[in-house]
Design a protein around this motif. Structure first.
Motif, PDB file in Angstrom:
ATOM      1  N   ARG A  63     -29.944 -64.470 -89.338  1.00  0.00           N
ATOM      2  CA  ARG A  63     -30.274 -65.850 -89.992  1.00  0.00           C
ATOM      3  C   ARG A  63     -28.967 -66.262 -90.547  1.00  0.00           C
ATOM      4  N   ARG A  64     -28.862 -65.541 -91.620  1.00  0.00           N
ATOM      5  CA  ARG A  64     -27.787 -65.749 -92.503  1.00  0.00           C
ATOM      6  C   ARG A  64     -26.575 -65.563 -91.818  1.00  0.00           C
ATOM      7  N   LEU A  65     -26.208 -64.602 -91.057  1.00  0.00           N
ATOM      8  CA  LEU A  65     -24.907 -64.482 -90.275  1.00  0.00           C
ATOM      9  C   LEU A  65     -24.582 -65.740 -89.488  1.00  0.00           C
ATOM     10  N   LEU A  82     -17.366 -61.094 -86.943  1.00  0.00           N
ATOM     11  CA  LEU A  82     -17.638 -60.237 -85.681  1.00  0.00           C
ATOM     12  C   LEU A  82     -17.932 -58.952 -86.334  1.00  0.00           C
ATOM     13  N   ARG A  83     -17.124 -58.444 -87.304  1.00  0.00           N
ATOM     14  CA  ARG A  83     -17.536 -57.035 -87.936  1.00  0.00           C
ATOM     15  C   ARG A  83     -19.053 -57.030 -88.641  1.00  0.00           C
ATOM     16  N   ALA A  84     -19.360 -58.067 -89.076  1.00  0.00           N
ATOM     17  CA  ALA A  84     -20.823 -58.024 -89.733  1.00  0.00           C
ATOM     18  C   ALA A  84     -21.913 -58.174 -88.795  1.00  0.00           C
ATOM     19  N   TYR A  85     -21.323 -59.142 -87.607  1.00  0.00           N
ATOM     20  CA  TYR A  85     -22.352 -58.990 -86.568  1.00  0.00           C
ATOM     21  C   TYR A  85     -22.618 -57.671 -85.854  1.00  0.00           C
ATOM     22  N   HIS A  86     -21.458 -57.031 -85.429  1.00  0.00           N
ATOM     23  CA  HIS A  86     -21.561 -55.778 -84.776  1.00  0.00           C
ATOM     24  C   HIS A  86     -22.530 -54.564 -85.875  1.00  0.00           C
TER      25      HIS A  86
END
Length: 185
Positions: A63-65, A82-86
């Motif tokens: 949710r924060r992302l 994208l790095r944080a999502y992966h």
């Protein structure tokens, strides 16, 4: 006759909400058109699945992302997101694949099961599906990242105009809408 047949030429770019049929129609009719998915609808759908205040750490993190999407303007910010999502996907992969075994059995004697966190899995699928069209605006700043400018500006004004002339036959309403759009070009 589809709606795309009525448009002469192909648009350079289209900003779409979450309707899969519209996405498929645009891709089929105009294969070279850039498609930007509306961030508002992505966040809205994820929020419906997660609730306003998710209880699980995986839900709170994603949710924060998703809320950080509105802060992305550069390629560097896009790459970081994208790095944080992966990283989120890798961190919670086992959690998202957990299964709950039911006490019931199928007719063939097999155990029934379901995924323990189906809504989080749905959010992950949502993001995976929109990723190819989520950051087109970063490379092409003329493309808006939401449909707000259309819905709050053009569409609402057109809706008021049609409402004012609600007694017109359909063909005249269509002409009225066409004249309205010509006046806005």
């Amino acid at each position: 006759m589809s709606f795309t047949d009525r448009i002469v030429g192909s648009p350079w770019a289209v900003v779409l909400d979450g309707r899969a049929g519209l996405l498929a129609a645009v891709q089929l009719a105009w294969p070279t058109t850039l498609i930007q998915r509306c961030h508002f609808y992505v966040v809205k759908r994820a929020r419906q699945l997660l609730t306003k205040e998710p209880k699980l750490l995986a839900g709170q993190t994603i949710r924060r992302l998703l809320l950080e999407l509105k802060e992305i303007h550069t390629r560097r910010q896009k790459r970081r997101w994208l790095r944080a999502y992966h990283k989120w996907e890798r961190r919670f992969e086992r959690f998202l694949t957990e299964k709950t075994i039911s006490a019931e059995q199928t007719k063939t004697g097999r155990q029934r099961w379901r995924y323990t966190n189906p809504k989080l899995r749905s959010v992950r699928s949502l993001i995976r599906n929109v990723l190819p069209h989520l950051f087109i605006y970063v490379r092409h700043p003329a493309i808006p990242r939401t449909t707000n400018h259309v819905e709050g500006g053009l569409n609402s004004t057109l809706a008021k105009l049609i409402h004012r002339h609600r007694g017109l036959p359909l063909i005249r309403k269509q002409r009225l809408a066409a004249l309205f759009f010509v006046s806005k070009q």
